[in-house]
Design a protein around this motif. Sequence first.
Motif, mmCIF file in Angstrom:
data_model
loop_
_atom_site.group_PDB
_atom_site.id
_atom_site.type_symbol
_atom_site.label_atom_id
_atom_site.label_comp_id
_atom_site.label_asym_id
_atom_site.label_seq_id
_atom_site.Cartn_x
_atom_site.Cartn_y
_atom_site.Cartn_z
ATOM 1 N N GLY A 113 0.798 -1.220 0.000
ATOM 2 C CA GLY A 113 0.000 0.000 0.000
ATOM 3 C C GLY A 113 0.828 1.265 0.000
ATOM 4 O O GLY A 113 0.294 2.368 -0.083
ATOM 5 N N GLY A 114 2.139 1.127 0.083
ATOM 6 C CA GLY A 114 3.016 2.301 0.102
ATOM 7 C C GLY A 114 4.391 1.892 0.558
ATOM 8 O O GLY A 114 4.619 0.744 0.925
ATOM 9 N N ARG A 115 5.328 2.798 0.537
ATOM 10 C CA ARG A 115 6.698 2.478 0.919
ATOM 11 C C ARG A 115 7.148 3.318 2.102
ATOM 12 O O ARG A 115 6.613 4.392 2.350
ATOM 13 N N ALA A 116 8.141 2.820 2.769
ATOM 14 C CA ALA A 116 8.758 3.587 3.851
ATOM 15 C C ALA A 116 10.257 3.407 3.754
ATOM 16 O O ALA A 116 10.752 2.289 3.684
ATOM 17 N N SER A 117 10.984 4.487 3.702
ATOM 18 C CA SER A 117 12.439 4.411 3.596
ATOM 19 C C SER A 117 13.051 5.527 4.428
ATOM 20 O O SER A 117 12.839 6.694 4.120
ATOM 21 N N PRO A 118 13.761 5.245 5.486
ATOM 22 C CA PRO A 118 14.081 3.922 6.020
ATOM 23 C C PRO A 118 13.017 3.411 6.984
ATOM 24 O O PRO A 118 12.129 4.166 7.392
ATOM 25 N N TYR A 119 13.089 2.135 7.328
ATOM 26 C CA TYR A 119 12.182 1.556 8.323
ATOM 27 C C TYR A 119 12.660 1.875 9.730
ATOM 28 O O TYR A 119 11.888 2.008 10.655
ATOM 29 N N LEU A 120 13.972 1.922 9.889
ATOM 30 C CA LEU A 120 14.596 2.236 11.166
ATOM 31 C C LEU A 120 15.605 3.350 10.944
ATOM 32 O O LEU A 120 16.160 3.476 9.853
ATOM 33 N N ALA A 121 15.833 4.138 11.961
ATOM 34 C CA ALA A 121 16.809 5.223 11.835
ATOM 35 C C ALA A 121 17.693 5.241 13.073
ATOM 36 O O ALA A 121 17.252 4.925 14.175
ATOM 37 N N ALA A 122 18.958 5.616 12.886
ATOM 38 C CA ALA A 122 19.901 5.762 13.993
ATOM 39 C C ALA A 122 20.916 6.828 13.606
ATOM 40 O O ALA A 122 20.974 7.257 12.453
ATOM 41 N N LEU A 123 21.715 7.245 14.574
ATOM 42 C CA LEU A 123 22.761 8.227 14.286
ATOM 43 C C LEU A 123 23.593 7.770 13.100
ATOM 44 O O LEU A 123 23.976 6.604 13.011
ATOM 45 N N SER A 124 23.875 8.689 12.189
ATOM 46 C CA SER A 124 24.608 8.289 10.982
ATOM 47 C C SER A 124 25.586 9.364 10.516
ATOM 48 O O SER A 124 26.057 9.300 9.390
ATOM 49 N N ASP A 125 25.913 10.301 11.375
ATOM 50 C CA ASP A 125 26.709 11.436 10.934
ATOM 51 C C ASP A 125 27.965 11.599 11.774
ATOM 52 O O ASP A 125 27.917 11.505 13.007
ATOM 53 N N ASN A 126 29.087 11.852 11.108
ATOM 54 C CA ASN A 126 30.345 12.212 11.778
ATOM 55 C C ASN A 126 30.895 11.104 12.673
ATOM 56 O O ASN A 126 31.190 11.319 13.848
ATOM 57 N N TYR A 127 31.068 9.918 12.121
ATOM 58 C CA TYR A 127 31.650 8.791 12.845
ATOM 59 C C TYR A 127 33.180 8.818 12.756
ATOM 60 O O TYR A 127 33.749 9.223 11.746
ATOM 61 N N TRP A 128 33.815 8.315 13.814
ATOM 62 C CA TRP A 128 35.251 8.054 13.794
ATOM 63 C C TRP A 128 35.484 6.620 13.323
ATOM 64 O O TRP A 128 34.843 5.687 13.801
ATOM 65 N N VAL A 129 36.429 6.448 12.390
ATOM 66 C CA VAL A 129 36.759 5.128 11.849
ATOM 67 C C VAL A 129 38.276 5.012 11.769
ATOM 68 O O VAL A 129 38.964 5.988 11.438
ATOM 69 N N VAL A 130 38.802 3.829 12.078
ATOM 70 C CA VAL A 130 40.222 3.561 11.868
ATOM 71 C C VAL A 130 40.355 2.715 10.611
ATOM 72 O O VAL A 130 39.790 1.623 10.514
ATOM 73 N N THR A 131 41.084 3.225 9.618
ATOM 74 C CA THR A 131 41.322 2.474 8.394
ATOM 75 C C THR A 131 42.762 2.679 7.972
ATOM 76 O O THR A 131 43.276 3.804 8.020
ATOM 77 N N ASN A 132 43.440 1.569 7.629
ATOM 78 C CA ASN A 132 44.866 1.604 7.308
ATOM 79 C C ASN A 132 45.676 2.237 8.430
ATOM 80 O O ASN A 132 46.586 3.019 8.198
ATOM 81 N N ARG A 133 45.251 1.926 9.657
ATOM 82 C CA ARG A 133 45.889 2.346 10.913
ATOM 83 C C ARG A 133 45.784 3.841 11.169
ATOM 84 O O ARG A 133 46.475 4.372 12.051
ATOM 85 N N ILE A 134 44.911 4.529 10.448
ATOM 86 C CA ILE A 134 44.745 5.970 10.622
ATOM 87 C C ILE A 134 43.334 6.261 11.134
ATOM 88 O O ILE A 134 42.357 5.885 10.487
#
Length: 293
Positions: A236-257
């Motif tokens: 009967g219709g769509r919903a995008s997204p179904y769930l939501a959470a914090l998604s902005d400005n994350y810290w990530v370690v990649t290639n040891r940086i």
Amino acid sequence: PYTVPAELAEHLDFVGGLHRFPAERTAVSRAAEATKDVGAARAMFHLGVTPSVLRQRYNLTARDVGVLPNNSQACAQFLEQYFHQADLAEFMQLFGSSFAHRTQVDKVVGHQGHGKAGLEASLDVEYIMSTGANVSTWVFSNSGRHESQEPFLAWLLLLSNMSALPWVHSVSYGDDEDSLSLAYMERVNAEFMKAAARGLTILFASGDDGAGCRHVHSGNHTFRPSFPASSYYNIGGRASPYLAALSDNYWVVTNRIPLPWVSGTSASTPVVAGMLALINDRRLQRGLAPLGF
């Protein structure tokens, strides 16, 4: 409300900038005022999202970690994205001091490239293991392409032919729905139904543009959802997204940086997946089945 002199009123439509007046202030000591200013500065300046920020935001205490050996979670990687175990270990050393956690992925299914780590792959692994802390984690590394895009069907067929699997799967990838054939999507959907029947939980990133938009020359623009996030929708219709959470400005370690300011539903998807893995852990402790579909 505000007032102006009568001789000016007929020349004015409105006075702007007065929608909210500043709060009344009382005299306080200089020491208290300094403390207040520091608190305000901290509230205004955002240092980025880390596991401790997520666990505080979503009320995860130090006790909210996995304890059962038969519980499990997984990430799927595509498009030649690979993670490095050393990045995960450094990430947990930097950001995982407040909760019990693992520093190694328990199992990699598929080929792991030996080149540089991918930012996407690093993000997925580090954050599913931050919210789904201390839960056994697998990585499905999928090489090759389907029509230059992710080989979702090959990955799902692999799952269908494995007898033992993690209960929760996080996937931060998707394609424009109109870039895939109907037959291909229906075949992929059949595999999703098989996975659901087995009690698996599969989460897809919805994309960073909501429902998306396909611009056409006629001006009749249409929504452009991302697949497979658009699968199992309400007819009967769509919903995008179904769930939501914090998604902005994350810290990530990649290639040891350590890198700040990584954003997108690629971040929120593994975070929610890890939470569901914790819920499964509690259910399994009570002799209940995992959440499933």
